[in-house]
Scaffold this motif. Structure first.
Motif, PDB file in Angstrom:
ATOM      1  N   SER A 132       0.853  -1.190   0.000  1.00 59.64           N
ATOM      2  CA  SER A 132       0.000   0.000   0.000  1.00 59.64           C
ATOM      3  C   SER A 132       0.883   1.232   0.000  1.00 59.64           C
ATOM      4  N   VAL A 133       0.363   2.320  -0.605  1.00 61.67           N
ATOM      5  CA  VAL A 133       1.120   3.564  -0.729  1.00 61.67           C
ATOM      6  C   VAL A 133       0.231   4.735  -0.345  1.00 61.67           C
ATOM      7  N   SER A 134       0.744   5.619   0.493  1.00 63.82           N
ATOM      8  CA  SER A 134       0.050   6.856   0.867  1.00 63.82           C
ATOM      9  C   SER A 134       0.934   8.027   0.457  1.00 63.82           C
ATOM     10  N   ILE A 135       0.382   8.935  -0.358  1.00 65.38           N
ATOM     11  CA  ILE A 135       1.156  10.062  -0.887  1.00 65.38           C
ATOM     12  C   ILE A 135       0.682  11.366  -0.263  1.00 65.38           C
ATOM     13  N   ASP A 136       1.644  12.135   0.217  1.00 62.46           N
ATOM     14  CA  ASP A 136       1.361  13.458   0.767  1.00 62.46           C
ATOM     15  C   ASP A 136       2.380  14.438   0.184  1.00 62.46           C
ATOM     16  N   GLY A 137       2.033  15.045  -0.937  1.00 63.50           N
ATOM     17  CA  GLY A 137       2.948  15.974  -1.588  1.00 63.50           C
ATOM     18  C   GLY A 137       4.180  15.276  -2.103  1.00 63.50           C
ATOM     19  N   GLN A 138       5.339  15.652  -1.553  1.00 63.74           N
ATOM     20  CA  GLN A 138       6.618  15.086  -1.984  1.00 63.74           C
ATOM     21  C   GLN A 138       7.025  13.871  -1.155  1.00 63.74           C
ATOM     22  N   VAL A 139       6.141  13.405  -0.284  1.00 64.21           N
ATOM     23  CA  VAL A 139       6.469  12.280   0.602  1.00 64.21           C
ATOM     24  C   VAL A 139       5.486  11.139   0.381  1.00 64.21           C
ATOM     25  N   ALA A 140       6.044   9.942   0.219  1.00 60.03           N
ATOM     26  CA  ALA A 140       5.216   8.745   0.065  1.00 60.03           C
ATOM     27  C   ALA A 140       5.569   7.756   1.173  1.00 60.03           C
ATOM     28  N   THR A 141       4.537   7.168   1.778  1.00 64.39           N
ATOM     29  CA  THR A 141       4.729   6.114   2.771  1.00 64.39           C
ATOM     30  C   THR A 141       4.398   4.785   2.106  1.00 64.39           C
ATOM     31  N   ILE A 142       5.390   3.902   2.046  1.00 65.91           N
ATOM     32  CA  ILE A 142       5.259   2.623   1.342  1.00 65.91           C
ATOM     33  C   ILE A 142       5.254   1.514   2.378  1.00 65.91           C
ATOM     34  N   THR A 143       4.177   0.740   2.430  1.00 61.77           N
ATOM     35  CA  THR A 143       4.053  -0.346   3.398  1.00 61.77           C
ATOM     36  C   THR A 143       3.947  -1.672   2.647  1.00 61.77           C
ATOM     37  N   VAL A 144       4.831  -2.621   3.005  1.00 65.96           N
ATOM     38  CA  VAL A 144       4.856  -3.935   2.363  1.00 65.96           C
ATOM     39  C   VAL A 144       4.697  -5.000   3.432  1.00 65.96           C
ATOM     40  N   THR A 145       3.757  -5.912   3.212  1.00 69.35           N
ATOM     41  CA  THR A 145       3.523  -7.024   4.142  1.00 69.35           C
ATOM     42  C   THR A 145       3.641  -8.337   3.375  1.00 69.35           C
ATOM     43  N   GLY A 146       4.392  -9.282   3.925  1.00 73.19           N
ATOM     44  CA  GLY A 146       4.550 -10.583   3.266  1.00 73.19           C
ATOM     45  C   GLY A 146       5.523 -11.471   3.995  1.00 73.19           C
ATOM     46  N   PRO A 147       5.689 -12.674   3.510  1.00 68.52           N
ATOM     47  CA  PRO A 147       6.621 -13.645   4.125  1.00 68.52           C
ATOM     48  C   PRO A 147       8.047 -13.420   3.615  1.00 68.52           C
ATOM     49  N   PHE A 148       8.696 -12.385   4.117  1.00 65.83           N
ATOM     50  CA  PHE A 148      10.060 -12.078   3.687  1.00 65.83           C
ATOM     51  C   PHE A 148      10.971 -13.265   4.017  1.00 65.83           C
ATOM     52  N   ALA A 149      11.868 -13.561   3.084  1.00 66.37           N
ATOM     53  CA  ALA A 149      12.763 -14.713   3.254  1.00 66.37           C
ATOM     54  C   ALA A 149      14.147 -14.247   3.650  1.00 66.37           C
ATOM     55  N   GLU A 150      14.873 -15.132   4.326  1.00 66.11           N
ATOM     56  CA  GLU A 150      16.217 -14.780   4.736  1.00 66.11           C
ATOM     57  C   GLU A 150      17.156 -14.750   3.528  1.00 66.11           C
ATOM     58  N   ASN A 151      18.192 -13.961   3.644  1.00 61.74           N
ATOM     59  CA  ASN A 151      19.210 -13.847   2.600  1.00 61.74           C
ATOM     60  C   ASN A 151      18.593 -13.609   1.223  1.00 61.74           C
ATOM     61  N   THR A 152      17.673 -12.639   1.181  1.00 62.57           N
ATOM     62  CA  THR A 152      16.988 -12.327  -0.071  1.00 62.57           C
ATOM     63  C   THR A 152      17.001 -10.827  -0.290  1.00 62.57           C
ATOM     64  N   ASN A 153      17.199 -10.422  -1.539  1.00 63.12           N
ATOM     65  CA  ASN A 153      17.161  -9.017  -1.919  1.00 63.12           C
ATOM     66  C   ASN A 153      15.817  -8.688  -2.567  1.00 63.12           C
ATOM     67  N   TYR A 154      15.276  -7.495  -2.208  1.00 61.47           N
ATOM     68  CA  TYR A 154      13.995  -7.043  -2.761  1.00 61.47           C
ATOM     69  C   TYR A 154      14.173  -5.655  -3.380  1.00 61.47           C
ATOM     70  N   LYS A 155      13.257  -5.308  -4.250  1.00 62.54           N
ATOM     71  CA  LYS A 155      13.308  -3.992  -4.895  1.00 62.54           C
ATOM     72  C   LYS A 155      11.889  -3.456  -5.087  1.00 62.54           C
ATOM     73  N   ILE A 156      11.691  -2.199  -4.655  1.00 63.35           N
ATOM     74  CA  ILE A 156      10.432  -1.486  -4.875  1.00 63.35           C
ATOM     75  C   ILE A 156      10.662  -0.495  -6.013  1.00 63.35           C
ATOM     76  N   THR A 157       9.760  -0.470  -6.960  1.00 62.86           N
ATOM     77  CA  THR A 157       9.887   0.462  -8.086  1.00 62.86           C
ATOM     78  C   THR A 157       8.621   1.304  -8.221  1.00 62.86           C
ATOM     79  N   TYR A 158       8.807   2.550  -8.690  1.00 61.32           N
ATOM     80  CA  TYR A 158       7.674   3.428  -8.958  1.00 61.32           C
ATOM     81  C   TYR A 158       8.122   4.542  -9.895  1.00 61.32           C
ATOM     82  N   PRO A 159       7.222   5.078 -10.710  1.00 58.16           N
ATOM     83  CA  PRO A 159       7.586   6.151 -11.636  1.00 58.16           C
ATOM     84  C   PRO A 159       7.277   7.529 -11.052  1.00 58.16           C
TER      85      PRO A 159
END
Length: 598
Positions: A132-159
C-alpha cells in the motif's frame, strides 16, 4: 554506448578478444539503497528502493522492533520516500510494485514482480505479498507485508513525472530522492541529472592547459528557471612567472593584466546544463580562482532567488584550481534556486461610518529576518506584502490598534496571525476583521428652573408654617392682635403660599383656580392680607382653630385693601374655611394640605 539517454557513441574496448561471455549473476546482500533509471529529455523516470533482509532485520532489531524472515511468517516493513524538487509521484498504483531480485538460494534470478499497490498479486511463488502507498505531496509512505525470506534481496519500483514548464526533465537539473526505513536511522539517497553533450575543444600547446565548468541546478525554485540561463564567472589568475616570459612563446595574457605582470582577471560565460570550456589556455602551474556573480543571471530571476554558488574540483569543494599540462581541469558549479512566495492582507471593517474606507496598518516580522509594514483599507480588497520570502518562511502580522481607533466607538483589535509561505505562485492570505461598537451617549442630569432654585432656601426637611400645632403666646389668656384681622384681596386667580414658611413660587406649588371665595394670607404677626396666595399661621389667641376675627377697632394690612373699605371697617368677622399648612418637599416643591375644620 548510449549517452544522455539518446546519443549513441562508439567506444573502443580495451585489450583484445572483444566481449567475453555473460558473467554469471551472484548474490550480494544489499543494504538500503536508492537508484533510478537514466534520464534524458524525457517525461518520466523510475526510482528504486533496494534492500536485503539481513540488513533490514539487523536495523529493526537494533531499534527494538525485530521481525522474522523465514519465508512463511508475514511481516510488515514500512519506508518513507521523499522526492526532491522538480518531480511528482505517479498516482497510478498499478505502477508501484515490489519484486524479489535474487537470493542466496536463487542467485541467478533476474527479478520477479510479486504484487503492486493496486492490490493485484502478480506472482505468488514467493508467497502472498501486499503493498500500500500513501502520498502526501513530496512524501510517500510505502508499506509492504509478506513472508520475507532470509538472505533475499527485494526492490520497490515506482515512476515519477517532471514538474518543469515543459513537463520533461530539465537539462542540468539535479533530481534527488531519499528513502528511510521507518523506526530506524537507516536512510539512502541518490540524484540523477543530464547535461548537453556539446563541448568546445581547445588546442593546447605543450606546457599549457585549461579548465571547463559544468553548470547544474537544484533547489525548490528550479522549475521557474528558464532553460539556457547564463551567468558571468570571474576568472582571477596568478601566473607562475611574469607574463612577458610566456609572451615570447606567443601566449597573451587574457583579460586585464595587473601592473605586477603576474596577476590578472578575466571573465567567462557559463550556461545551466552545459559544460562551458574556457576559451583559452594558461601556462602550466597557473593558479585560477573562480567566482560567480548571480546578479548577472540572464534572464533575471523572477519568483525565485539564487543561493551561494558551490564550486567543486573533482570531489573537493573549492573554487581554486591549478592548471595542468595539456589537460582541461573539470570544475562543477551548482546553483540553488529557492522558490519565493509572499502573503497578502485582507481587511474588513463594519459597525462605524467610514470604517471600510479607513486605512489600517499592520506590522510583520518573519523567521528569515525580514520585517516591515502593510497598509490596507477595510474594504476586503487583498493587499500584497510587497516583499518576497523563501518557501517555508513564517511571518507574524499584528494590527496597529491605535491606527484602527475611531472616535465614539469601541474596538478590540484582532489577534496577531502567523502565516507560512507555502507557494511560489499563490500568496498566502491573512484576514483581519474589525467590528466597531458605538459608545452610548450618557443621559444629561436635569437643570433646576429659576423658581425651583428659589424654593431651595427652604429646609430640606418638610415643615409646617410656624408650627404643626398652634403655638402659644406669652399670655396665658388668648388674645387677639389688631393685625389678626383678615383682609380681602381682589385677586382673580388666587394661589396659596405661607409667608411665614419658606416662600415658594406659584409655579412650584399646586395652585388653586379662581374662586368666588376670597383668599386670605396670614402674616407671621397674625395679620391677614389679601394676595395671590393663602397662608395661615394658627395662634393660641384665636378663639378657635381656623377662625380669624378682626377686632372692632382693629386695622388690616396689605396693599390689596383699597381705601380701607374692607371688612375690617365693619367690624365683621370672617370665618376662614380651613387652615392651609405648608410642607416643603426635598425637591423644592410645595405641598398644600387643607386641614378640615374639626
Amino acid at each position: 554506448m548510449t549517452v544522455n539517454g539518446s546519443q549513441t557513441v562508439s567506444v573502443d574496448l580495451p585489450g583484445t578478444g572483444g566481449i567475453s561471455g555473460v558473467v554469471p549473476t551472484t548474490y550480494v546482500p544489499l543494504r538500503l539503497s536508492k537508484m533510478s533509471s537514466v534520464i534524458g529529455p524525457t517525461s518520466s523516470m523510475v526510482w528504486e528502493v533496494n534492500f536485503g533482509t539481513p540488513y533490514i532485520t539487523q536495523q529493526l532489531a537494533a531499534a527494538g522492533t525485530p521481525i522474522t524472515v523465514d519465508g512463511s511468517i508475514r511481516q510488515t516493513i514500512t519506508f518513507t520516500d521523499t522526492l526532491g524538487p522538480g518531480q511528482a509521484f505517479s498516482t497510478d498504483m498499478s505502477r508501484w510494485a515490489i519484486m524479489v531480485r535474487n537470493s542466496a538460494a536463487e542467485p541467478s534470478l533476474t527479478g520477479i514482480r510479486v504484487t503492486n499497490a493496486a492490490g493485484t498479486d502478480l506472482n505468488t511463488t514467493s508467497g502472498d505479498f501486499d503493498m500500500s502507498v500513501s502520498i502526501d505531496g513530496q512524501v510517500a509512505t510505502i508499506t509492504v507485508t509478506g513472508p520475507f525470506a532470509e538472505n533475499t534481496n527485494y526492490k520497490i519500483t515506482y515512476p515519477v513525472t517532471f514538474t518543469s514548464q515543459s513537463g520533461t526533465a530539465s537539462v542540468g537539473v539535479h533530481y534527488e530522492n531519499t528513502a528511510a526505513l521507518d523506526g530506524t536511522a537507516a536512510t539512502a539517497s541518490f540524484e540523477r541529472n543530464y547535461v548537453e553533450s556539446f563541448k568546445v575543444t581547445v588546442d593546447m600547446a605543450a606546457g599549457y592547459g585549461g579548465f571547463e565548468v559544468l553548470k547544474t541546478l537544484t533547489g525548490s525554485g528550479l522549475d521557474s528557471v528558464p532553460a539556457g540561463t547564463t551567468f558571468d564567472v570571474t576568472v582571477d589568475y596568478t601566473l607562475p612567472a611574469a607574463a612577458s616570459v610566456y609572451a615570447a612563446e606567443g601566449w597573451t595574457a587574457p583579460g586585464t593584466l595587473n601592473a605586477d605582470g603576474t596577476t590578472g582577471s578575466t571573465t567567462m560565460k557559463v550556461v545551466i546544463g552545459r559544460t562551458s570550456t574556457y576559451p583559452g589556455t594558461f601556462p602550466k602551474g597557473t593558479v585560477v580562482s573562480l567566482c560567480e556573480d548571480t546578479s548577472s543571471a540572464s534572464p533575471a530571476s523572477a519568483g525565485y532567488s539564487w543561493g551561494t554558488p558551490v564550486f567543486k574540483v573533482g570531489s573537493t569543494a573549492t573554487s581554486t584550481l591549478t592548471v595542468g599540462d595539456q589537460t582541461s581541469t573539470a570544475v562543477s558549479l551548482t546553483n540553488t534556486a529557492t522558490a519565493l512566495g509572499t502573503f497578502e492582507v485582507v481587511k474588513t471593517a463594519s459597525g462605524a461610518e467610514g470604517a471600510a474606507a479607513k486605512d489600517y496598518s499592520f506590522s510583520y516580522t518573519c523567521t528569515d529576518g525580514q520585517s516591515g509594514t502593510v497598509s490596507a483599507k477595510g474594504d476586503g480588497v487583498a493587499v500584497p506584502a510587497g516583499a518576497s520570502f523563501a518557501l517555508g518562511t513564517e511571518c507574524t502580522l499584528t494590527e496597529d490598534e491605535a491606527s484602527a481607533a475611531i472616535e465614539g466607538y469601541t474596538l478590540s483589535a484582532p489577534a496577531a496571525q502567523t502565516v507560512t509561505i507555502s507557494s511560489a505562485t499563490t500568496p498566502v492570505t491573512a484576514t483581519f476583521t474589525n467590528s466597531y461598537t458605538l459608545i452610548p451617549t450618557p443621559t444629561p442630569t436635569p437643570t433646576p428652573t429659576a423658581s425651583e432654585s428659589a424654593s431651595e432656601s427652604a429646609s430640606a426637611i418638610p415643615s409646617e408654617s410656624a408650627s404643626a400645632a398652634p403655638s402659644e403666646s406669652a399670655s396665658a389668656a388668648p388674645s387677639e392682635s389688631a393685625s389678626a384681622a383678615p383682609s380681602e384681596s381682589a385677586s382673580a386667580a388666587p394661589s396659596e403660599s405661607a409667608s411665614a414658611a419658606p416662600s415658594e413660587s406659584a409655579s412650584a406649588a399646586p395652585s388653586e383656580s379662581a374662586s368666588a371665595t376670597p383668599t386670605v394670607s396670614a402674616t407671621a404677626s397674625g395679620s391677614v392680607s389679601a394676595g395671590a396666595s393663602e397662608s395661615v399661621v394658627p395662634s393660641a389667641g384665636a378663639s378657635s382653630p381656623g377662625v380669624v376675627r378682626a377686632p372692632a377697632g382693629g386695622s388690616t394690612s396689605g396693599s390689596a385693601v383699597s381705601g380701607g373699605s374692607s371688612l375690617a371697617r365693619t367690624g365683621a368677622s370672617v370665618v376662614v374655611p380651613g387652615v392651609l399648612a405648608v410642607v416643603a418637599l426635598g425637591g423644592g416643591g410645595v405641598l398644600l394640605r387643607r386641614r378640615r375644620r374639626a
